[in-house]
Scaffold this motif. Structure first.
Motif, PDB file in Angstrom:
ATOM      1  N   LEU A 233       0.830  -1.214   0.000  1.00 20.70           N
ATOM      2  CA  LEU A 233       0.000   0.000   0.000  1.00 20.70           C
ATOM      3  C   LEU A 233       0.865   1.267   0.000  1.00 20.70           C
ATOM      4  O   LEU A 233       0.644   2.178  -0.813  1.00 20.70           O
ATOM      5  CB  LEU A 233      -0.914   0.004   1.224  1.00 20.70           C
ATOM      6  N   ILE A 234       1.843   1.313   0.906  1.00 20.60           N
ATOM      7  CA  ILE A 234       2.615   2.550   1.094  1.00 20.60           C
ATOM      8  C   ILE A 234       3.683   2.728   0.025  1.00 20.60           C
ATOM      9  O   ILE A 234       3.897   3.844  -0.468  1.00 20.60           O
ATOM     10  CB  ILE A 234       3.261   2.555   2.505  1.00 20.60           C
ATOM     11  N   TRP A 235       4.328   1.622  -0.373  1.00 25.08           N
ATOM     12  CA  TRP A 235       5.453   1.732  -1.309  1.00 25.08           C
ATOM     13  C   TRP A 235       5.091   1.296  -2.716  1.00 25.08           C
ATOM     14  O   TRP A 235       5.961   1.005  -3.513  1.00 25.08           O
ATOM     15  CB  TRP A 235       6.663   0.969  -0.791  1.00 25.08           C
ATOM     16  N   ASN A 236       3.757   1.272  -2.986  1.00 22.97           N
ATOM     17  CA  ASN A 236       3.373   1.077  -4.382  1.00 22.97           C
ATOM     18  C   ASN A 236       1.968   1.607  -4.681  1.00 22.97           C
ATOM     19  O   ASN A 236       1.828   2.568  -5.410  1.00 22.97           O
ATOM     20  CB  ASN A 236       3.492  -0.394  -4.814  1.00 22.97           C
ATOM     21  N   GLU A 237       0.919   0.975  -4.107  1.00 21.63           N
ATOM     22  CA  GLU A 237      -0.427   1.234  -4.628  1.00 21.63           C
ATOM     23  C   GLU A 237      -0.872   2.696  -4.457  1.00 21.63           C
ATOM     24  O   GLU A 237      -1.361   3.321  -5.407  1.00 21.63           O
ATOM     25  CB  GLU A 237      -1.439   0.305  -3.959  1.00 21.63           C
ATOM     26  N   ILE A 238      -0.702   3.246  -3.261  1.00 25.67           N
ATOM     27  CA  ILE A 238      -1.187   4.612  -3.035  1.00 25.67           C
ATOM     28  C   ILE A 238      -0.414   5.630  -3.878  1.00 25.67           C
ATOM     29  O   ILE A 238      -1.033   6.456  -4.587  1.00 25.67           O
ATOM     30  CB  ILE A 238      -1.132   4.960  -1.525  1.00 25.67           C
TER      31      ILE A 238
END
Length: 270
Positions: A233-238
């Motif tokens: 989540l933090i290091w890609n999707e968001i």
């Protein structure tokens, strides 16, 4: 290949944005779910080709088949509505509001994620014989992709986050160009040719696409990738979602709208 002039296809872009904002919740979710599932299957297909041939260019050359399928079937990706939906508001179409844009984006995100996750589970079952053995070579490759594009970025700190964001911007610059390019033609062959090139560019260059990643990273976690859901989540999707929003709206939607629809007055010659 019947060609539409820029002023004509930009009007179609605004019409499409208006149509998406006024679509029912049920239809929005169904179309987003199917788009996410088909694009995820195309990503699995492309990775399989790359692993089996050892040549990533062949996988990239064939990946656009999924994008063309979902577009011609009338399904919606988050990357596409990022570019099209705001144009209806800018043009002050009846019923088009920013709250409606946020509603549309939320529903399409949910549908895309559900569709991609479904394919991720199905493919993980296939790659592991129903989770009864270690992932095959394709499954291991997907796990490594997830590691490199989460903890790999994190290892570089702010520079890694900047690289991730720029890759996401570049991605939807290309993907939204594909969406718009399809509107340049009224024939199926013309639409497919117009879409193929920018999608090929984005996939081969390794740009970050929020919906493709909705498949690759959950799938990577199921297949033993050494990263966590929070890493994803933090290091890609968001950051990828935000970069896709900036890339599609800034470099495709706003530019075409401002120069081919709201064209500035011609310069007076003294």
């Amino acid at each position: 290949m019947a060609y539409l002039a820029p002023a004509e296809f930009v009007t179609k872009m605004i019409d499409a944005g208006e149509s998406k904002l006024l679509m029912s919740t049920r239809d929005t979710l169904i179309r987003a779910y199917m788009a996410g599932a088909i694009l995820a299957l195309a990503a699995a297909f492309a990775v399989s080709i790359t692993v089996n041939t050892g040549n990533p260019l062949i996988g990239a050359l064939l990946f656009p088949v999924g994008f063309c399928m979902l577009y011609l079937l009338g399904f919606d990706l988050l990357t596409g509505v990022f570019t099209l939906a705001p144009l209806a508001v800018l043009d002050r179409r009846p019923g088009a509001t920013w709250s409606g844009v946020m509603r549309n984006w939320s529903l399409v995100f949910t549908g895309n994620f559900a569709g991609a996750l479904t394919v991720a589970v199905f493919m993980a079952i296939i790659f592991t014989n129903g989770f009864s053995e270690a992932p095959n070579a394709i499954g291991q490759k997907i796990g490594h992709i997830g590691e490199g594009r989460t903890v790999g970025y994190a290892a570089h700190g702010a520079a890694g986050m900047l690289t991730l964001f720029v890759r996401a911007v570049m991605c939807n610059w290309m993907v939204s160009t594909g969406v718009v390019a399809a509107m340049m033609s009224t024939s199926v062959s013309g639409k497919v040719i117009a879409m193929w090139m920018p999608i090929l560019v984005f996939f081969y260059m390794g740009f970050e696409h929020s919906i493709v990643n909705m498949y690759l990273f959950p799938s990577g976690l199921m297949l033993g990738g050494q990263f966590t859901f929070m890493d994803y989540l933090i290091w890609n999707e968001i950051p990828t979602v935000l970069g896709n929003l900036v890339g599609g709206l800034t470099f495709v939607g706003a530019t075409l709208y401002s120069t081919h629809y709201k064209t500035a007055p011609k310069r007076k010659v003294a």
